[in-house]
Design an enzyme around this catalytic site. Structure first.
Site, mmCIF file in Angstrom:
data_model
loop_
_atom_site.group_PDB
_atom_site.id
_atom_site.type_symbol
_atom_site.label_atom_id
_atom_site.label_comp_id
_atom_site.label_asym_id
_atom_site.label_seq_id
_atom_site.Cartn_x
_atom_site.Cartn_y
_atom_site.Cartn_z
ATOM 1 N N ASP A 88 0.808 -1.224 0.000
ATOM 2 C CA ASP A 88 0.000 0.000 0.000
ATOM 3 C C ASP A 88 0.835 1.265 0.000
ATOM 4 O O ASP A 88 2.027 1.262 0.330
ATOM 5 C CB ASP A 88 -0.944 0.010 1.200
ATOM 6 C CG ASP A 88 -0.214 -0.100 2.530
ATOM 7 O OD1 ASP A 88 0.744 -0.883 2.618
ATOM 8 O OD2 ASP A 88 -0.603 0.593 3.499
ATOM 9 N N GLU B 38 -0.568 -1.945 5.232
ATOM 10 C CA GLU B 38 0.339 -1.834 6.384
ATOM 11 C C GLU B 38 0.237 -0.465 7.030
ATOM 12 O O GLU B 38 0.325 -0.335 8.254
ATOM 13 C CB GLU B 38 1.785 -2.104 5.951
ATOM 14 C CG GLU B 38 2.781 -2.155 7.106
ATOM 15 C CD GLU B 38 3.215 -0.807 7.644
ATOM 16 O OE1 GLU B 38 3.371 -0.667 8.861
ATOM 17 O OE2 GLU B 38 3.374 0.134 6.825
ATOM 18 N N GLU B 39 0.075 0.587 6.206
ATOM 19 C CA GLU B 39 0.031 1.949 6.738
ATOM 20 C C GLU B 39 -1.233 2.220 7.542
ATOM 21 O O GLU B 39 -1.365 3.266 8.164
ATOM 22 C CB GLU B 39 0.135 2.963 5.586
ATOM 23 C CG GLU B 39 1.437 2.894 4.787
ATOM 24 C CD GLU B 39 2.646 3.380 5.579
ATOM 25 O OE1 GLU B 39 2.466 3.845 6.714
ATOM 26 O OE2 GLU B 39 3.764 3.292 5.060
ATOM 27 N N ARG C 135 18.709 -7.029 14.125
ATOM 28 C CA ARG C 135 18.962 -7.282 15.542
ATOM 29 C C ARG C 135 17.927 -8.256 16.076
ATOM 30 O O ARG C 135 16.791 -8.337 15.573
ATOM 31 C CB ARG C 135 18.922 -5.980 16.350
ATOM 32 C CG ARG C 135 17.519 -5.418 16.515
ATOM 33 C CD ARG C 135 17.485 -4.035 17.151
ATOM 34 N NE ARG C 135 18.261 -3.896 18.356
ATOM 35 C CZ ARG C 135 17.837 -4.218 19.575
ATOM 36 N NH1 ARG C 135 16.625 -4.738 19.715
ATOM 37 N NH2 ARG C 135 18.606 -4.034 20.628
ATOM 38 N N HIS D 184 7.801 8.963 4.326
ATOM 39 C CA HIS D 184 6.556 9.738 4.414
ATOM 40 C C HIS D 184 6.752 11.197 3.997
ATOM 41 O O HIS D 184 5.864 12.014 4.222
ATOM 42 C CB HIS D 184 5.930 9.655 5.814
ATOM 43 C CG HIS D 184 5.473 8.269 6.181
ATOM 44 N ND1 HIS D 184 4.472 8.036 7.099
ATOM 45 C CD2 HIS D 184 5.860 7.048 5.754
ATOM 46 C CE1 HIS D 184 4.286 6.724 7.223
ATOM 47 N NE2 HIS D 184 5.135 6.106 6.413
#
Length: 409
Positions: free
Chosen positions: A97, A155-156, A195, A382
């Site tokens: 998206d 996802e956003e 990580r 963004h």
């Protein structure tokens, strides 16, 4: 976190020739997707393009999962070393998206959809996943197992991972582990951020409306000033992290919106605010909403105001499995130059709904450096001028392919 950037493009000598040869195609796919960005759960053109490519390559896949999601299944042909071993399943996740942002880049592939833009790299994620699917389909003899490639919507926001899981994307066959990457302009091209443990933060949001008593600005004694109440609440909320959270646990409380009043000499009877909370430690779940409301209630009571408070959770923390993080790190050593190439301290307070997948199965989400200031490709995520160095696309495919081969070896 690394803050220096290379002056030249990353060395692709560690990317195998068969993947480097896909680079032009990866760029073409990415730019086509960039021109046709779509918001969460509206990724119809994107899903059609992905499905078309998968069908063209003869890859089994299912569409329409959580509205626009797709899952592709590729079975390796390599024989298991022992006949009694169970074939494993590795999932690869890519989000599709875009964001409600008007693009300001002056490039030939700029967004053709007004007010919508791929300003976070998801077009690159989708292109990398397509390239990985193509390569694995052509080299099934190189691994003994099954790969599920998940093309996820939204996802956003409001979040496509959870509904895809609820619709069985991790089942039939059952997924044993999952990996995913995020192109990351906070790291230079040619680096990998990986990580064990928390990589990205849990995200919660809140809204609050303060109800006071309006009146004339010259006669404040006749009022309950909602602006004064709101201002004290904003200040008081900053004490939560400073005085209520263990200093070892990173956390953020931010009031991003504050609205009140209609005229300079009128004391507003209402004020509204909204904000976000970020933290890594899952044990803090529920703590912030309780403490925020306690502070709001106390300040309002002291001024004779009332309030309406709403809070909701968006995404949990993105927490990597130690074994899978080590697998990704070992692969990164083969793909990028070290020690600069691998960045272990790469946490961010940004949120990700990849976290829902990682709650279900062990996995690793990692950052793939994509910034190159020498090409003016270092704007933050963004931003209306966000773009990334497309050299990272082939590196992303190489990372995924080697992870597949090592996982099944």
């Amino acid at each position: 976190m690394v803050s220096t950037f290379p002056n030249s493009a990353a060395d692709l000598s560690r990317v195998r020739l068969s993947i480097r040869s896909l680079q032009a195609q990866l760029v073409e796919w990415r730019r086509r997707l960039h021109q046709k960005p779509e918001l969460g759960f509206q990724e119809k053109l994107t899903a059609e393009f992905v499905s078309q490519k998968l069908q063209e390559w003869g890859i089994e896949h299912q569409t329409g999962i959580a509205k626009t999601g797709i899952v592709a299944v590729i079975h390796g042909n390599q024989q298991l070393k022992a006949s009694n071993l169970k074939s494993k399943v590795l999932a690869i996740r890519a989000d599709m998206d875009a964001l409600p942002i008007q693009e300001q880049n002056e490039v030939t592939y700029r967004s053709q959809h007004d007010g919508v833009m791929h300003a976070c790299g998801h077009d690159g994620h989708t292109a990398i996943a397509l390239g990985t699917a193509y390569y694995l389909q052509q080299h099934r003899q190189d691994f003994a197992g099954t790969v599920k490639i998940i093309f996820q919507p939204a996802e956003e926001g409001p979040g496509g991972a959870k509904p895809m899981i609820e619709e069985g994307v991790l089942k039939n066959p059952d997924v044993d582990a999952i990996i995913g990457l995020h192109l990351w302009n906070n790291l230079p091209l040619g680096t990998v951020g990986v990580r064990a443990g928390a990589l990205m933060a849990a995200v919660e949001s809140f809204n609050c409306t303060i109800f006071g008593k309006g009146g004339h600005g010259a006669m404040p004694h006749q009022t309950v000033d909602s602006v004064v109440v709101a201002a004290q609440i904003v200040n008081a909320l900053q004490t939560i992290v400073a005085r209520n959270v263990n200093p070892i646990d990173s956390a953020v409380v931010t009031v991003g919106e504050l609205h009140a009043g209609t005229k300079r000499n009128v004391i507003a009877d209402t004020a509204s605010m909204s904000g976000t909370v970020r933290y890594f430690n899952p044990a803090l779940k529920g703590f912030f909403s309780q403490r925020i409301e306690q502070i709001i209630a106390g300040v309002c009571q002291s001024h004779g105001a009332s309030y309406d408070f709403k809070q909701w959770e968006l995404y949990p923390a993105t927490i990597n499995n130690a074994e899978m993080a080590e697998l990704v790190r070992s692969v990164a050593e083969e793909v990028v130059e070290t020690p600069l190439g691998i960045v272990p301290e790469c946490q961010t307070m940004g949120g990700e709904d990849m976290s829902y997948f990682l709650q279900e199965v062990p996995g690793c989400y990692f950052f793939l450096g994509s910034a190159n200031p020498a090409k003016n490709l270092a704007y933050p995520h963004h931003h209306p001028r966000f773009d990334f160095d497309e050299t990272a696309l082939a590196m992303g495919v190489e990372m995924f392919v080697r992870c597949v081969e090592k996982f099944f070896s």
